[in-house]
Design an enzyme around this catalytic site. Structure first.
Site, PDB file in Angstrom:
ATOM      1  N   CYS A 152       0.634  -2.452  -7.172  1.00  0.00           N
ATOM      2  CA  CYS A 152       0.796  -1.627  -5.970  1.00  0.00           C
ATOM      3  C   CYS A 152       0.936  -2.460  -4.709  1.00  0.00           C
ATOM      4  CB  CYS A 152      -0.359  -0.646  -5.852  1.00  0.00           C
ATOM      5  SG  CYS A 152      -0.502   0.354  -7.343  1.00  0.00           S
ATOM      6  N   HIS A 209       2.625   7.956  -3.645  1.00  0.00           N
ATOM      7  CA  HIS A 209       2.461   6.522  -3.884  1.00  0.00           C
ATOM      8  C   HIS A 209       3.353   6.050  -5.032  1.00  0.00           C
ATOM      9  CE1 HIS A 209       0.795   2.652  -4.633  1.00  0.00           C
ATOM     10  NE2 HIS A 209      -0.050   3.002  -5.582  1.00  0.00           N
ATOM     11  N   CYS A 239      -4.792  -2.344  -2.310  1.00  0.00           N
ATOM     12  CA  CYS A 239      -5.411  -2.753  -3.571  1.00  0.00           C
ATOM     13  C   CYS A 239      -4.379  -2.623  -4.690  1.00  0.00           C
ATOM     14  CB  CYS A 239      -6.622  -1.879  -3.876  1.00  0.00           C
ATOM     15  SG  CYS A 239      -6.193  -0.131  -3.993  1.00  0.00           S
TER      16      CYS A 239
END
Lengths: 293, 430
Positions: free
Chosen positions: B90, B381, B416
């Site tokens: 990510c 996301h 993160c």
């Protein structure tokens, strides 16, 4: 004043295709057929199908973008061409007519969400050393704005129609049957490509689907749709093109399936000239030019 | 060379769409190409040779080994523009930004594009190891009997496809399961998570309504706005959702306070500050410093998603800044609980001393400075596309803010990532 036929939905292309072929066979026996091009405009309003466009993009090598390629609008307008060509008063049948040139102009960027009003009509017939050239003129509007215009020229072998103009017309396709452009990139066309393109374009002409049908029309194997090759060339050039352009194509020799062909393009000034050739062999399959508008 | 400054000129992304909806037919290459083309249109980059384009995808087909270069070739950028792929789960988009900023500062390039794309809808599906080995052996076999023998090794179970992994290979836990452990450890309540999720939706909805994203997003395939944002979300609605991660008392993480599956792509455009001035490009914010860290989550008893705390601690020390010295905090909302446990850990004396090696806790921050225009819970996301969403968003916020107490407005990005990693960057308004 032209007769105006407004269609409510996209006509059934398989039915038109088969009806026209049967009619052609009957006329061959009877020797009777109409002698003039109907003065008619066929019209259809439609929303574009984003899912189908994505499949079209995948089959032809385009990126899935928000803006549609010019050839996609041709695919949308093709059922209207068929409606004209397969009408009972059409002077010829679909069997045996040959798509020889195409010219299309994307006059302003068209996005996938736009609703198009499409029209198709005959242009004046033109002389050809092997018969008569029949132009199918397509137009696409968003509201009242003309956003795309295409002219497909079909050769009717041995045919003749009253009022034929000379073959070469101002603003017509002037491409030669070959160009001096190196063709080094290789495209591998699988055996099933004709079926894939038929499924997404709706052009189920059996010469693209079935080897036996192809043989009946004089081809040793199935051939790919000329409009696939046309689209594939546009897909290769698209990243270099502005949002508006004119693309002219001459279909010089059918491509048998499966096969590998070579592609190349060169830019002179603003104009891209490109060619598709056999993997081994020089005689072109297609030549094209694209210029920004 | 050392006085070169990398600035964020701007960015572009396509609206993020729920998986299996509007972008289900688009590939990562398609989406990244669309993001680059929109950027090129915005900054007049058509036909321009960009110094380098860097991007990546987390769910990546093996045929897309040159994903970013293919997107460049399909875009309106000059075909002489080189590209490379990076992947850091990510944090991919932020790591790509770091790569470009560093090259700019080293004088190796004058401008560059950083980003990423991810499609859950078009995810790669691998064949099983058994089938793969049999096919490779058969392919390498020289004789027909040898080939048949290789193929005869295929068992029915080998025909089951192998979807992309969603668990950490060394722990067997999914990211949500890992976060659930962290959530429980830090005592993050359901209420706090839902409040953070609600704020994300309301902030993002307001930013969209205010036109904040008008020069950061280009519509794609009929989608004009992030599909995940719910302007009408309420604490009641969020509170009604059933937990999906964690057990018993710790079962506080729901589909409302965890990110779902999205498709999308984003890019940030960076340039050397002088180059930007010479080429009349806007300079929104400069990249001050960056730090990437990792946590020992496999055997060290640490948290998978708290790696950014290590990066933040080291970065603050290097820059001589305090945790409170920022006007905006962009902390990626993998889960609401990730943001909350990150903040809590940085305010915890024991954690900061024992884990981060600091003298004392970093303290609390003013929560009104956190994710002020929404973040991943609302925007969605698409893994590798999140960095390229946040960096231009923060840069624009900073530029709009200008100065605070006579110094340039300052912001921090923290993302993160799977594998127990975290990337952090400090930006300052230009």
């Amino acid at each position: 004043m032209s007769e105006r036929v407004v269609l409510e939905s996209a006509p059934d292309m398989v039915r038109m295709l088969s009806g026209s072929m049967v009619r052609g066979a009957v006329r061959k026996v009877s020797g009777r057929h109409p002698q003039v091009l109907p003065d008619r405009v066929v019209e259809l309003s439609m929303a574009e199908d984003a899912g189908r466009l994505a499949t079209y993009a995948r089959v032809c090598g385009f990126a899935v973008r928000d803006l549609v390629p010019a050839t996609w609008i041709h695919v949308q307008a093709f059922p209207l061409q068929l409606a004209l060509l397969s009408a009972p008063d059409s002077p010829f049948s679909l069997a045996g007519i040959v798509h020889v040139t195409n010219s299309m102009s994307l006059l302003r960027p068209v996005s996938v969400g736009e609703r198009l009003r499409l029209t198709s009509s005959y242009g004046p017939p033109r002389e050809h050393r092997r018969g008569v050239l029949v132009d199918m003129i397509g137009e696409a509007y968003v509201g009242d704005e003309l956003v795309w215009r295409g002219v497909s020229a079909y050769l009717v072998r041995g045919g003749s129609l009253p009022g034929m103009l000379p073959e070469q017309q101002p603003d017509g396709v002037v491409l030669p049957s070959d160009v001096e452009v190196a063709a080094d990139a290789v495209w591998r066309l699988p055996a099933g490509l004709g079926r894939q393109y038929a499924a997404v374009s709706g052009d189920f002409n059996p010469i693209h689907l079935n080897p036996l049908a192809a043989r009946a029309f004089g081809f040793p194997r199935t051939i790919i749709h000329g409009m696939w090759t046309h689209a594939r060339v546009l897909a290769a050039l698209e990243p270099r093109l502005p949002d508006t352009y004119r693309m002219d194509v001459r279909f010089t020799k059918p491509i048998l399936l499966p096969s590998s062909v070579r592609f190349g393009a060169e830019r002179t000034g603003d104009t891209w000239t490109s060619v598709v050739r056999p993997r081994s062999g020089e005689k072109s399959h297609l030549v094209a030019s694209v210029l920004p508008l | 060379m050392t006085d070169r400054t990398a600035v964020v000129v701007g960015g572009n992304r396509i609206p993020f769409a729920r998986a299996h909806t509007a972008y289900r037919r688009a590939t990562n290459v398609d989406m990244l190409t669309a993001a680059i083309d929109g950027l090129a249109a915005r900054y007049g980059l058509a036909g321009h040779r960009v110094g380098e384009v860097v991007g990546g995808a987390v769910l990546k087909h093996s045929r897309d080994f040159n994903l970013t270069r293919e997107a460049v070739l399909g875009s309106s950028l000059d075909a002489h523009t080189p590209a490379c792929d990076v992947q850091q789960a990510c944090a991919t988009g932020l790591e790509a930004t770091i790569y470009i900023a560093n090259k700019i500062r080293l004088g190796q390039i004058d401008d560059g594009i950083a980003g990423g794309a991810d499609s859950v809808s078009d995810a790669p599906m691998a064949v099983s190891d058994g089938l793969r080995r049999a096919l490779i052996t058969a392919n390498a076999a020289k004789t027909l009997p040898a080939r048949l023998k290789a193929l005869s090794a295929i068992r029915p179970a080998d025909l089951v496809p192998d979807p992309p992994g969603i668990t950490e290979p060394r722990t067997g836990l999914s990211m949500g399961e890992h976060q659930a452990l962290t959530t429980t450890r830090w005592g993050i309540t359901r209420q706090a998570q839902d409040e953070l999720a609600l704020a994300s939706h309301l902030n993002l909805a307001r930013a969209w309504a205010d036109g904040f994203f008008d020069d950061l997003v280009t519509p794609y395939l009929g989608v004009t706005k992030d599909q995940g944002v719910r302007a009408d979300s309420t604490l009641e609605k969020l509170g009604a959702l059933k937990p999906v991660f964690g057990r018993g008392e710790g079962a506080t993480m729901t589909a409302g306070n965890s990110t779902g599956f999205f498709d999308g792509a984003s890019v940030a455009y960076l340039a050397d500050a002088d180059y930007a001035t010479e080429h009349h490009l806007p300079a929104l914010a400069r990249v001050v410093d960056v730090e990437v860290a990792a946590s020992d989550y496999t055997l060290g008893g640490e948290d998978l998603l708290l790696a950014p705390t290590y990066a933040i601690a080291r970065l603050l020390a290097r820059q001589g800044l305090s945790w409170q010295d920022f006007d905006y905090y962009e902390i990626h909302e993998a889960f609401a609980a990730t943001v909350l446990s990150t903040l809590q850990a940085l305010g915890d004396e024991t954690y900061c001393r024992e884990r981060l090696g600091l003298d004392s806790a970093l303290g609390e921050i003013d929560r009104s400075k956190l994710n002020v225009n929404g973040s991943s819970l609302a925007a969605g996301h698409p893994f590798a596309a999140t960095g390229g969403r946040i960096v231009p968003t923060l840069a624009k916020l900073l530029h709009q803010r200008g100065t605070v107490d006579g110094r340039p407005a300052r912001g921090l990005v923290s993302i993160c990532a799977a594998g127990g990693q975290g990337a952090v960057a400090i930006l300052e308004a230009c």
